[in-house]
Write a protein that holds these residues in place. Structure first.
Motif, PDB file in Angstrom:
ATOM      1  N   GLU A 156      -2.459  27.234  -8.831  1.00 52.64           N
ATOM      2  CA  GLU A 156      -1.402  26.862  -9.761  1.00 52.64           C
ATOM      3  C   GLU A 156      -0.293  27.907  -9.772  1.00 52.64           C
ATOM      4  OE1 GLU A 156      -3.281  26.246 -13.498  1.00 52.64           O
ATOM      5  OE2 GLU A 156      -4.122  24.290 -12.962  1.00 52.64           O
ATOM      6  N   VAL A 157      -0.683  29.178  -9.650  1.00 48.06           N
ATOM      7  CA  VAL A 157       0.330  30.236  -9.561  1.00 48.06           C
ATOM      8  C   VAL A 157       1.079  30.134  -8.240  1.00 48.06           C
ATOM      9  CG1 VAL A 157       0.716  32.733  -9.537  1.00 48.06           C
ATOM     10  CG2 VAL A 157      -1.010  31.763 -11.060  1.00 48.06           C
ATOM     11  N   LEU A 158       0.341  29.927  -7.151  1.00 55.18           N
ATOM     12  CA  LEU A 158       0.983  29.849  -5.839  1.00 55.18           C
ATOM     13  C   LEU A 158       1.891  28.629  -5.715  1.00 55.18           C
ATOM     14  CD1 LEU A 158      -2.013  30.852  -3.526  1.00 55.18           C
ATOM     15  CD2 LEU A 158      -0.070  32.267  -4.202  1.00 55.18           C
ATOM     16  N   ASP A 159       1.618  27.568  -6.481  1.00 58.07           N
ATOM     17  CA  ASP A 159       2.410  26.342  -6.391  1.00 58.07           C
ATOM     18  C   ASP A 159       3.547  26.298  -7.406  1.00 58.07           C
ATOM     19  OD1 ASP A 159       0.766  25.509  -4.369  1.00 58.07           O
ATOM     20  OD2 ASP A 159      -0.525  24.277  -5.660  1.00 58.07           O
ATOM     21  N   ALA A 160       3.655  27.323  -8.246  1.00 60.77           N
ATOM     22  CA  ALA A 160       4.703  27.314  -9.266  1.00 60.77           C
ATOM     23  C   ALA A 160       6.088  27.307  -8.611  1.00 60.77           C
ATOM     24  CB  ALA A 160       4.561  28.535 -10.184  1.00 60.77           C
ATOM     25  N   ALA A 161       7.037  26.666  -9.277  1.00 58.28           N
ATOM     26  CA  ALA A 161       8.404  26.568  -8.751  1.00 58.28           C
ATOM     27  C   ALA A 161       9.025  27.956  -8.657  1.00 58.28           C
ATOM     28  CB  ALA A 161       9.243  25.670  -9.649  1.00 58.28           C
ATOM     29  N   GLU A 162       9.613  28.254  -7.507  1.00 56.80           N
ATOM     30  CA  GLU A 162      10.194  29.573  -7.272  1.00 56.80           C
ATOM     31  C   GLU A 162      11.664  29.596  -7.655  1.00 56.80           C
ATOM     32  OE1 GLU A 162       9.525  30.713  -3.251  1.00 56.80           O
ATOM     33  OE2 GLU A 162       7.346  30.480  -3.372  1.00 56.80           O
ATOM     34  N   GLN A 163      12.179  30.808  -7.816  1.00 60.19           N
ATOM     35  CA  GLN A 163      13.602  30.946  -8.053  1.00 60.19           C
ATOM     36  C   GLN A 163      14.380  30.546  -6.798  1.00 60.19           C
ATOM     37  OE1 GLN A 163      13.994  35.074  -9.015  1.00 60.19           O
ATOM     38  NE2 GLN A 163      13.611  35.792  -6.939  1.00 60.19           N
ATOM     39  N   THR A 164      15.627  30.190  -6.975  1.00 54.99           N
ATOM     40  CA  THR A 164      16.438  29.741  -5.843  1.00 54.99           C
ATOM     41  C   THR A 164      16.530  30.847  -4.797  1.00 54.99           C
ATOM     42  OG1 THR A 164      18.426  30.478  -7.002  1.00 54.99           O
ATOM     43  CG2 THR A 164      17.800  28.168  -7.232  1.00 54.99           C
ATOM     44  N   PRO A 165      16.449  30.512  -3.514  1.00 53.73           N
ATOM     45  CA  PRO A 165      16.492  31.541  -2.471  1.00 53.73           C
ATOM     46  C   PRO A 165      17.823  32.293  -2.469  1.00 53.73           C
ATOM     47  CG  PRO A 165      15.735  29.413  -1.604  1.00 53.73           C
ATOM     48  CD  PRO A 165      16.259  29.155  -2.966  1.00 53.73           C
ATOM     49  N   ASP A 166      17.760  33.552  -2.035  1.00 46.94           N
ATOM     50  CA  ASP A 166      18.974  34.352  -1.904  1.00 46.94           C
ATOM     51  C   ASP A 166      19.847  33.818  -0.784  1.00 46.94           C
ATOM     52  OD1 ASP A 166      18.546  36.131  -3.972  1.00 46.94           O
ATOM     53  OD2 ASP A 166      17.381  37.517  -2.725  1.00 46.94           O
ATOM     54  N   ARG A 167      21.156  33.946  -0.961  1.00 48.39           N
ATOM     55  CA  ARG A 167      22.099  33.564   0.080  1.00 48.39           C
ATOM     56  C   ARG A 167      22.514  34.802   0.865  1.00 48.39           C
ATOM     57  NH1 ARG A 167      25.818  29.543  -3.753  1.00 48.39           N
ATOM     58  NH2 ARG A 167      24.113  28.097  -4.285  1.00 48.39           N
ATOM     59  N   GLU A 168      23.319  34.578   1.881  1.00 51.75           N
ATOM     60  CA  GLU A 168      23.634  35.653   2.818  1.00 51.75           C
ATOM     61  C   GLU A 168      24.926  36.400   2.478  1.00 51.75           C
ATOM     62  OE1 GLU A 168      21.610  36.654   5.133  1.00 51.75           O
ATOM     63  OE2 GLU A 168      20.171  35.089   4.561  1.00 51.75           O
TER      64      GLU A 168
ATOM     65  N   LEU B  26      24.331  37.670 -16.072  1.00 49.75           N
ATOM     66  CA  LEU B  26      25.026  38.610 -15.199  1.00 49.75           C
ATOM     67  C   LEU B  26      24.052  39.283 -14.235  1.00 49.75           C
ATOM     68  CD1 LEU B  26      27.660  40.061 -14.435  1.00 49.75           C
ATOM     69  CD2 LEU B  26      27.196  41.711 -16.266  1.00 49.75           C
ATOM     70  N   GLU B  27      22.841  39.554 -14.706  1.00 48.89           N
ATOM     71  CA  GLU B  27      21.817  40.183 -13.861  1.00 48.89           C
ATOM     72  C   GLU B  27      21.119  39.170 -12.953  1.00 48.89           C
ATOM     73  OE1 GLU B  27      20.488  43.192 -13.417  1.00 48.89           O
ATOM     74  OE2 GLU B  27      20.979  44.471 -15.132  1.00 48.89           O
ATOM     75  N   ARG B  28      21.411  37.885 -13.128  1.00 47.24           N
ATOM     76  CA  ARG B  28      20.750  36.789 -12.414  1.00 47.24           C
ATOM     77  C   ARG B  28      19.251  36.734 -12.695  1.00 47.24           C
ATOM     78  NH1 ARG B  28      21.661  35.035  -6.471  1.00 47.24           N
ATOM     79  NH2 ARG B  28      20.588  33.219  -7.347  1.00 47.24           N
TER      80      ARG B  28
ATOM     81  N   GLN C 273      -0.612  36.982  -1.024  1.00 42.17           N
ATOM     82  CA  GLN C 273       0.195  35.793  -1.316  1.00 42.17           C
ATOM     83  C   GLN C 273       0.598  35.749  -2.788  1.00 42.17           C
ATOM     84  OE1 GLN C 273      -1.355  31.959   0.218  1.00 42.17           O
ATOM     85  NE2 GLN C 273      -2.736  33.175   1.468  1.00 42.17           N
ATOM     86  N   VAL C 274      -0.356  36.064  -3.668  1.00 41.22           N
ATOM     87  CA  VAL C 274      -0.063  36.037  -5.100  1.00 41.22           C
ATOM     88  C   VAL C 274       0.962  37.111  -5.444  1.00 41.22           C
ATOM     89  CG1 VAL C 274      -1.034  36.408  -7.397  1.00 41.22           C
ATOM     90  CG2 VAL C 274      -2.285  35.044  -5.736  1.00 41.22           C
ATOM     91  N   SER C 275       0.788  38.313  -4.868  1.00 36.22           N
ATOM     92  CA  SER C 275       1.740  39.398  -5.129  1.00 36.22           C
ATOM     93  C   SER C 275       3.144  39.017  -4.676  1.00 36.22           C
ATOM     94  CB  SER C 275       1.281  40.673  -4.414  1.00 36.22           C
ATOM     95  OG  SER C 275       2.218  41.716  -4.601  1.00 36.22           O
ATOM     96  N   SER C 276       3.258  38.457  -3.488  1.00 34.67           N
ATOM     97  CA  SER C 276       4.565  38.029  -2.985  1.00 34.67           C
ATOM     98  C   SER C 276       5.123  36.885  -3.832  1.00 34.67           C
ATOM     99  CB  SER C 276       4.455  37.593  -1.521  1.00 34.67           C
ATOM    100  OG  SER C 276       4.005  38.649  -0.707  1.00 34.67           O
ATOM    101  N   LYS C 277       4.229  35.992  -4.268  1.00 38.53           N
ATOM    102  CA  LYS C 277       4.671  34.862  -5.084  1.00 38.53           C
ATOM    103  C   LYS C 277       5.257  35.342  -6.401  1.00 38.53           C
ATOM    104  CE  LYS C 277       4.953  30.475  -6.238  1.00 38.53           C
ATOM    105  NZ  LYS C 277       5.665  29.449  -5.466  1.00 38.53           N
ATOM    106  N   LEU C 278       4.628  36.335  -7.011  1.00 39.07           N
ATOM    107  CA  LEU C 278       5.123  36.845  -8.279  1.00 39.07           C
ATOM    108  C   LEU C 278       6.532  37.404  -8.140  1.00 39.07           C
ATOM    109  CD1 LEU C 278       1.932  38.614  -9.697  1.00 39.07           C
ATOM    110  CD2 LEU C 278       2.856  36.376 -10.312  1.00 39.07           C
ATOM    111  N   ASP C 279       6.829  37.987  -6.978  1.00 39.50           N
ATOM    112  CA  ASP C 279       8.179  38.506  -6.739  1.00 39.50           C
ATOM    113  C   ASP C 279       9.205  37.387  -6.617  1.00 39.50           C
ATOM    114  OD1 ASP C 279       7.261  41.092  -6.776  1.00 39.50           O
ATOM    115  OD2 ASP C 279       6.976  41.207  -4.606  1.00 39.50           O
ATOM    116  N   ARG C 280       8.763  36.184  -6.276  1.00 39.64           N
ATOM    117  CA  ARG C 280       9.694  35.073  -6.063  1.00 39.64           C
ATOM    118  C   ARG C 280       9.771  34.135  -7.267  1.00 39.64           C
ATOM    119  NH1 ARG C 280       6.625  34.884  -1.328  1.00 39.64           N
ATOM    120  NH2 ARG C 280       5.695  32.895  -1.965  1.00 39.64           N
ATOM    121  N   LEU C 281       8.945  34.385  -8.279  1.00 40.70           N
ATOM    122  CA  LEU C 281       8.958  33.513  -9.446  1.00 40.70           C
ATOM    123  C   LEU C 281      10.095  33.895 -10.385  1.00 40.70           C
ATOM    124  CD1 LEU C 281       5.157  33.258 -10.312  1.00 40.70           C
ATOM    125  CD2 LEU C 281       6.609  31.456  -9.375  1.00 40.70           C
ATOM    126  N   PRO C 282      10.722  32.914 -11.018  1.00 42.78           N
ATOM    127  CA  PRO C 282      11.771  33.240 -11.997  1.00 42.78           C
ATOM    128  C   PRO C 282      11.145  33.829 -13.252  1.00 42.78           C
ATOM    129  CG  PRO C 282      11.322  30.894 -11.999  1.00 42.78           C
ATOM    130  CD  PRO C 282      10.515  31.477 -10.864  1.00 42.78           C
TER     131      PRO C 282
END
Length: 663
Positions: free
Chosen positions: A397-409, A466-468, A180-189
């Motif tokens: 606290e890491v798992l609850d951190a605000a994530e980056q906006t989800p990708d669109r399609e 530009l790199e988002r 979960q933490v590993s996946s969360k880190l990928d989704r954090l801004p």
């Protein structure tokens, strides 16, 4: 610029600390490497504990099976003292029976004792199953002891199975938490990583999760058995003697009050201990990765002093936590011993008066010990549980951190042409400090755009958008007419290639580092990229050629060679849009000239953005953007901007005219 900031920039993050989101409220400054310190937060023990236990929910059926086995095992253990009490009665009855005259019945023996004025002995014998003149019934005793031994063996087997299954549950749960933490880190801004000292974050991911694993592994089985044993022993005590049970229960409120009072104090210490551990890790990580810088500037004593201060704080918090929590066991032992004495005295008086059997009293004394034992165990585990819950909250606290906006399609139409538009873009790292305001730019496919300006003008921010790595606050950035916010980040970045001023290489071979830009690249593609970037010429001098292993910090090759490797990585990725952030700053003049030629070939048919401080490297750019305070104040080619004698002309004069005067 600190080493941590430079590495963040290498990953594409912004390096200006004052522009980072929540920088001021999350850290405070300190001297030397590792100066940032995360502020302490009080642990909300109850909710954090419930959430930690909730991590075991996917294994509820295994836990239910464990509870059933634990209940059976505890029942066998709890019933065993009752059997031993019966064995004691058999021995005692045989001893008393041999003291009575043979040939009499039990009633006759009791009448004879009463006639002799020994009514107390007569009352005691009336409660026993004795046969005057008959000794110990060894057959009956053997049956009782065999039954008791069988119960002990069954209880041991069930407890082993219980521990085995529960250990698997814990390991799977901790594995899931790490995942979960590993996946969360990928989704954090990346703004989250900018605001977190890396040593602190690493401590949460490694030390804290390891501590959670240790806590669950050591406490779950004991806690479960303790609860079951308390319930089972309480039932058996009530069946033996309700009066003695009331005496034994007096220990519970005392132990509870002591445990809660000490636990509250210890909890604060454990929070401080793990916070200090994270800060210490951050200081050690920065001090040792930047040891050359520390030595060059003669800051060894300051770093050692800061380490000693934090190490002293860690010692203070750790010692305080362990010292306070260590009070639980001796205090609860003392309370348990008082209960033991009270039970022994009252039980002895009741045996003497014939109101209880000796075996019942001996079994009840064992039950009183068994009753206080789980209370003492829970108390002794309180420090470990407090520490584990404190670590769990830091991970949550890491798992609850605000994530980056989800990708669109959405998607980019391939092949990407490279038409880039900045349409009234606005952006700021902090709402009260606007950085980029109403920036518009139209870059045609294949154009080379150079971006110059003073430090903090927003050059790196522009390419980060530009790199988002960050999303714009207003306006839009489009590639071939498609808003990049509508494109999944992975697909967008597949079309972008970056070469940064600060190199990043991982521990692996030269071949692996080049192929990092294109997974599955063939040896021929790697060799061709190396030749295009002029890497091949120095790789041939290395001991193992392309198989030479580069260490984690890349200290076994020069700075210029590391830069060449990152450029070769950009070559092999074959991007549609290039981003070059002072890509030749770490190479010598001759190598720079070669790289400029290689970059010229690489830029053919590709849109490129070049961030430069050395203006001599961008003379041939199609358009030069001069940025100040997030705005484009001038744009044009080199000759046009020189003729205008504006901001670019002043930068040019500062570099070249000033250099000539100094000469």
């Amino acid at each position: 610029m600190s080493r941590a900031d430079r590495k963040n920039r290498d990953r594409g993050t912004v390096t200006r600390a004052h522009e980072r989101p929540d920088y001021a409220k999350n850290v405070h400054h300190g001297g030397g490497p590792g100066g940032g310190r995360v502020q302490e937060k009080a642990v909300n023990f109850g909710p954090s504990l419930r959430r930690l236990v909730g991590e075991l929910a996917p294994h509820r059926w295994a836990i239910l099976f464990v509870i059933v086995m634990g209940s059976a095992g505890v029942a066998f253990n709890v019933y065993s003292p009752r059997l031993l009490g019966r064995a004691t009665n058999v021995v005692y009855e045989g001893f008393i029976g041999r003291m009575l005259p043979a040939g009499l019945t039990k009633e006759q023996a009791i009448a004879a004792l009463e006639a002799a004025g020994k009514s107390d002995q007569a009352q005691m014998i009336s409660a026993l199953d004795v046969v005057p003149g008959q000794g110990i019934d060894f057959t009956r005793l053997a049956h009782i002891l065999l039954a008791c031994l069988t119960l002990y063996v069954l209880a041991s087997v069930l407890q082993f199975l219980q521990g085995y299954i529960l250990n698997r549950v814990v390991q799977h749960s901790v594995y899931s938490m790490r995942d979960q933490v590993s996946s969360k880190l990928d989704r954090l801004p990346l703004s989250y990583f900018d605001a977190q000292p890396r040593g602190e974050l690493l401590s949460r991911i490694t030390n804290d999760i390891d501590n959670i694993q240790q806590t669950l592994q050591q406490t779950l089985t004991q806690m479960l058995n303790a609860v079951l044993q308390l319930a089972g022993v309480l039932i058996m005590m009530l069946t033996v003697s309700p009066r003695l049970t009331i005496i034994a229960l007096c220990a519970i409120p005392v132990s509870f009050v002591v445990s809660v009072s000490i636990g509250r104090v210890a909890q604060k210490r454990f929070v401080g201990m793990w916070t200090a551990t994270g800060v210490l890790n951050g200081q050690v990580e920065e001090a040792f990765t930047g040891h050359s810088l520390v030595k060059v500037f003669g800051r060894r004593r300051e770093v050692e002093a800061e380490f000693a201060t934090t190490n002293g704080e860690l010692y203070k918090q750790s010692f305080g936590a362990q010292a306070v929590s260590a009070l639980l066991m001796p205090i609860n032992f003392f309370v348990g011993n008082l209960t033991y004495v009270a039970v022994a005295v009252v039980g002895g008086l009741r045996v003497a008066s014939g109101q209880m059997l000796l075996g019942d009293v001996t079994s009840f004394i064992q039950y009183s010990r068994m009753f206080t034992q789980p209370i003492t165990q829970v108390a002794s585990m309180a420090n470990l549980l407090q520490s584990g819950v404190a670590s769990a909250e830091r991970v949550f606290e890491v798992l609850d951190a605000a994530e980056q906006t989800p990708d669109r399609e959405g998607s980019l139409e391939l092949p990407v042409k490279g038409h880039v538009e900045f349409d009234h873009v606005e952006f700021s790292y902090r709402p009260d400090q606007p950085l980029i305001k109403d920036l518009s730019l139209d870059v045609r496919p294949g154009q080379q755009i150079a971006i110059v300006g003073p430090t903090g003008a927003g050059k790196t921010t522009m390419v980060n958008l530009l790199e988002r790595f960050y999303d714009v606050d207003g306006g839009a950035i489009r590639i071939d007419g498609v808003d990049i916010n509508d494109v999944p980040r992975a697909q967008l970045r597949d079309q972008l290639g970056m070469v940064l001023q600060d190199t990043w290489l991982f521990g692996g071979s030269v071949r692996d580092n080049i192929a990092y830009g294109k997974p599955g690249a063939t040896d021929e593609e790697i060799a061709e990229a190396a030749k295009q970037a002029y890497v091949d010429r120095f790789v041939q001098t290395l001991p193992a050629g392309y198989d030479t292993v580069i260490n984690d910090e890349g200290t076994n090759i020069s700075a210029g060679e590391k830069q060449l490797l990152t450029i070769a990585r950009a070559f092999i990725s074959d991007p549609s849009i290039l981003i070059l952030d002072e890509a030749t700053s770490s190479v010598d003049t001759r190598t720079e000239a070669l790289i400029q030629k290689a970059m010229a070939r690489l830029r053919v048919g590709r849109t490129s953005f070049v961030i430069a401080h050395r203006l001599s490297t961008i003379r041939d750019a199609d358009t030069i953007l001069v940025m100040e305070h997030g705005d484009i104040v001038e744009q044009g080619n080199h000759d046009e901007l020189i003729a205008a004698e504006g901001a670019y002309w002043r930068l040019y004069q500062a570099q070249f005219a000033g250099g000539q005067e100094a000469a």
